[in-house]
Design a protein around this motif. Structure first.
Motif, PDB file in Angstrom:
ATOM      1  N   ARG A  98      29.188  38.565  35.676  1.00  0.00           N
ATOM      2  CA  ARG A  98      29.561  39.539  36.709  1.00  0.00           C
ATOM      3  C   ARG A  98      30.603  40.530  36.181  1.00  0.00           C
ATOM      4  N   LEU A  99      31.554  40.012  35.390  1.00  0.00           N
ATOM      5  CA  LEU A  99      32.630  40.874  34.893  1.00  0.00           C
ATOM      6  C   LEU A  99      32.208  41.729  33.705  1.00  0.00           C
ATOM      7  N   PHE A 100      31.236  41.249  32.947  1.00  0.00           N
ATOM      8  CA  PHE A 100      30.930  41.890  31.669  1.00  0.00           C
ATOM      9  C   PHE A 100      29.703  42.810  31.702  1.00  0.00           C
ATOM     10  N   VAL A 101      28.678  42.359  32.408  1.00  0.00           N
ATOM     11  CA  VAL A 101      27.396  43.094  32.364  1.00  0.00           C
ATOM     12  C   VAL A 101      27.389  44.186  33.435  1.00  0.00           C
ATOM     13  N   PRO A 102      27.002  45.411  33.072  1.00  0.00           N
ATOM     14  CA  PRO A 102      26.926  46.474  34.080  1.00  0.00           C
ATOM     15  C   PRO A 102      26.002  46.059  35.239  1.00  0.00           C
ATOM     16  N   ALA A 103      26.395  46.433  36.472  1.00  0.00           N
ATOM     17  CA  ALA A 103      25.668  45.990  37.673  1.00  0.00           C
ATOM     18  C   ALA A 103      24.168  46.254  37.584  1.00  0.00           C
ATOM     19  N   GLU A 104      23.810  47.425  37.048  1.00  0.00           N
ATOM     20  CA  GLU A 104      22.384  47.791  37.031  1.00  0.00           C
ATOM     21  C   GLU A 104      21.575  46.978  36.011  1.00  0.00           C
ATOM     22  N   LYS A 105      22.266  46.243  35.120  1.00  0.00           N
ATOM     23  CA  LYS A 105      21.548  45.470  34.110  1.00  0.00           C
ATOM     24  C   LYS A 105      21.563  43.969  34.397  1.00  0.00           C
ATOM     25  N   GLN A 106      22.250  43.579  35.480  1.00  0.00           N
ATOM     26  CA  GLN A 106      22.421  42.143  35.717  1.00  0.00           C
ATOM     27  C   GLN A 106      21.104  41.437  36.034  1.00  0.00           C
ATOM     28  N   LYS A 107      20.202  42.135  36.738  1.00  0.00           N
ATOM     29  CA  LYS A 107      18.916  41.514  37.082  1.00  0.00           C
ATOM     30  C   LYS A 107      18.150  41.193  35.788  1.00  0.00           C
ATOM     31  N   ASP A 108      18.137  42.135  34.861  1.00  0.00           N
ATOM     32  CA  ASP A 108      17.453  41.907  33.581  1.00  0.00           C
ATOM     33  C   ASP A 108      18.147  40.809  32.780  1.00  0.00           C
ATOM     34  N   PHE A 109      19.472  40.762  32.914  1.00  0.00           N
ATOM     35  CA  PHE A 109      20.221  39.757  32.149  1.00  0.00           C
ATOM     36  C   PHE A 109      19.795  38.347  32.544  1.00  0.00           C
TER      37      PHE A 109
ATOM     38  N   MET B  15      40.542  48.379  45.479  1.00  0.00           N
ATOM     39  CA  MET B  15      41.072  47.997  44.170  1.00  0.00           C
ATOM     40  C   MET B  15      40.313  46.798  43.625  1.00  0.00           C
ATOM     41  N   TRP B  16      40.026  45.844  44.532  1.00  0.00           N
ATOM     42  CA  TRP B  16      39.370  44.613  44.114  1.00  0.00           C
ATOM     43  C   TRP B  16      37.973  44.894  43.570  1.00  0.00           C
ATOM     44  N   HIS B  17      37.318  45.916  44.131  1.00  0.00           N
ATOM     45  CA  HIS B  17      35.956  46.214  43.684  1.00  0.00           C
ATOM     46  C   HIS B  17      35.948  46.975  42.367  1.00  0.00           C
ATOM     47  N   SER B  18      37.115  47.440  41.945  1.00  0.00           N
ATOM     48  CA  SER B  18      37.167  48.065  40.633  1.00  0.00           C
ATOM     49  C   SER B  18      37.083  46.945  39.603  1.00  0.00           C
ATOM     50  N   LYS B  19      36.061  47.003  38.745  1.00  0.00           N
ATOM     51  CA  LYS B  19      35.794  45.917  37.806  1.00  0.00           C
ATOM     52  C   LYS B  19      36.984  45.677  36.873  1.00  0.00           C
ATOM     53  N   ASN B  20      37.577  46.795  36.405  1.00  0.00           N
ATOM     54  CA  ASN B  20      38.699  46.651  35.491  1.00  0.00           C
ATOM     55  C   ASN B  20      39.870  45.935  36.129  1.00  0.00           C
ATOM     56  N   LEU B  21      40.122  46.235  37.390  1.00  0.00           N
ATOM     57  CA  LEU B  21      41.245  45.598  38.072  1.00  0.00           C
ATOM     58  C   LEU B  21      41.006  44.095  38.199  1.00  0.00           C
ATOM     59  N   TYR B  24      41.882  42.614  34.901  1.00  0.00           N
ATOM     60  CA  TYR B  24      43.335  42.486  34.755  1.00  0.00           C
ATOM     61  C   TYR B  24      43.839  41.265  35.538  1.00  0.00           C
ATOM     62  N   PHE B  25      43.321  41.096  36.754  1.00  0.00           N
ATOM     63  CA  PHE B  25      43.789  39.979  37.572  1.00  0.00           C
ATOM     64  C   PHE B  25      43.351  38.631  36.994  1.00  0.00           C
ATOM     65  N   GLU B  26      42.159  38.604  36.383  1.00  0.00           N
ATOM     66  CA  GLU B  26      41.720  37.356  35.753  1.00  0.00           C
ATOM     67  C   GLU B  26      42.675  36.977  34.627  1.00  0.00           C
ATOM     68  N   PHE B  27      43.087  37.969  33.851  1.00  0.00           N
ATOM     69  CA  PHE B  27      44.029  37.707  32.769  1.00  0.00           C
ATOM     70  C   PHE B  27      45.372  37.259  33.359  1.00  0.00           C
ATOM     71  N   TYR B  28      45.791  37.950  34.401  1.00  0.00           N
ATOM     72  CA  TYR B  28      47.068  37.627  35.033  1.00  0.00           C
ATOM     73  C   TYR B  28      47.066  36.174  35.533  1.00  0.00           C
ATOM     74  N   LYS B  29      45.968  35.791  36.188  1.00  0.00           N
ATOM     75  CA  LYS B  29      45.861  34.422  36.706  1.00  0.00           C
ATOM     76  C   LYS B  29      45.994  33.402  35.582  1.00  0.00           C
ATOM     77  N   SER B  30      45.453  33.758  34.412  1.00  0.00           N
ATOM     78  CA  SER B  30      45.487  32.813  33.293  1.00  0.00           C
ATOM     79  C   SER B  30      46.883  32.655  32.696  1.00  0.00           C
ATOM     80  N   THR B  31      47.813  33.561  33.037  1.00  0.00           N
ATOM     81  CA  THR B  31      49.186  33.411  32.534  1.00  0.00           C
ATOM     82  C   THR B  31      50.047  32.615  33.514  1.00  0.00           C
ATOM     83  N   LEU B  32      49.549  32.471  34.755  1.00  0.00           N
ATOM     84  CA  LEU B  32      50.394  31.909  35.815  1.00  0.00           C
ATOM     85  C   LEU B  32      50.788  30.443  35.606  1.00  0.00           C
TER      86      LEU B  32
END
Lengths: 222, 111
Positions: A98-109, B15-21, B24-32
């Motif tokens: 979910r975090l790594f693969v772009p949303a549009e490619k997840q089905k193919d993944f 903010m939560w739906h921003s993948k990058n954020l 960042y939070f996953e990394f932050y959680k791993s330092t806690l």
């Protein structure tokens, strides 16, 4: 659109011991470039320098005539599979995807039998082979224009190596791919261009016999 | 007031739906875990030293642990265009923010 990655004048030493000097490499979209070399010749070092996460005494990395010092910071430019597993082991497989693969490619993944088998597991529960397969698939599914793979075949069974090679061939239609691995037979099957890293330099290999002449393979290995 | 809460909620949802954020939070959680383990030792001294440790020694200990034992994890973040320095900075600022909130709340509760 076609992209071109050129690396030139790369110089790197560890503790005053030169590892790479005056390296030149060119990779374009559709290329699958194999880099062979004995242990300790600097293959992984070279890929990390190309990715931008390792400093070098000198380096010149150009993509479509633009120079980049740290290409990994640019969106969708370069992806890198390191030699060791890189997915944090406190993730689940689904979360990593979910975090790594772009949303549009997840089905193919998910359209893969092994991925479907492991999708509900935690990363730390996977075998070395399953984890490596997931690593490779994640990196190849990125939107990057160039993919650098450091030992993608390690710990992987022959059937899965075939699957990985098929995926590399598919992805090379829109990416440039650079691979280093000691599994030279699997690499030779798909590489469109081959370099040998020896004596701190890259040599373009035109025929397999050159690998024997340059001391990478024995005559009976061909 | 409900409008304010609604707007804040929307902001955090966005903010939560921003993948990058999320990364960042996953990394932050791993330092806690390590940070709290180190910092909670100081809570017996005073709440103030706990907060100082939470933003400094504890966080530093978590980074050092990652540097020695989980170094390869950084490639997951590099591949999503996030540098190590920005991960460190995010954790530091988040901890400062958390401490600030707790400090304000503690004044509210125990003036």
């Amino acid at each position: 659109m076609k992209y071109c990655l050129e690396a030139d004048s790369i110089i790197k030493s560890y503790d005053d011991k030169p590892i790479l000097s005056d390296i030149y490499l060119k990779c374009e979209t559709n290329d699958i470039i194999g880099i062979l070399g004995r242990n300790g010749t600097g293959k992984s070092t070279l890929l990390q320098i190309l990715f931008g996460t390792l400093e070098a005494e000198n380096k010149f990395i150009r993509i479509n005539n633009q120079v980049y010092n740290e290409p990994y910071k640019e969106n969708d430019l370069v992806a890198f599979l390191p030699q060791n597993h890189f997915i944090p082991n406190y993730f689940s497989v689904a979360k990593a995807i979910r975090l790594f693969v772009p949303a549009e490619k997840q089905k193919d993944f998910y359209d893969d039998s092994l991925i479907n088998t492991i999708k509900n597991q935690q990363i730390r529960e996977l075998s070395a082979g399953e984890l490596r397969y997931l690593d490779v698939r994640l990196v190849l599914f990125s939107k990057a224009k160039f993919v650098l793979l450091d030992e993608p075949y390690s710990s992987i069974s022959p059937m899965l190596i075939e699957d990985i090679n098929n995926l590399i061939l598919t992805e090379s239609k829109e990416k440039g791919i650079i691979i280093t691995d000691h599994h030279y037979e699997s690499l030779l099957k798909i590489a469109t261009k081959l370099y040998l890293l020896k004596d701190r330099q890259t040599y373009l290999i035109q025929h397999k016999q050159q690998l024997v002449a340059m001391g990478y393979l024995n005559r009976n290995m061909l | 007031m409900p409008n304010f809460i609604g707007a804040t909620g929307s902001y955090f949802r966005l903010m939560w739906h921003s993948k990058n954020l999320r990364l960042y939070f996953e990394f932050y959680k791993s330092t806690l875990a390590i940070n709290l383990f180190i910092s909670l030792i100081w809570i017996f001294n005073s709440l103030g030293t706990f907060f100082v440790s939470f933003c400094t020694f504890g966080l530093l200990a978590a980074f050092i642990f990652k540097e020695y034992y989980r170094k390869n994890d950084y490639f997951f973040y590099y591949n999503t265009h996030i540098s190590r320095n920005s991960l460190f900075l995010f954790c530091f600022i988040t901890n400062l923010f958390v401490c600030l909130i707790f400090k304000i709340l503690s004044y509210e509760i125990l003036p």
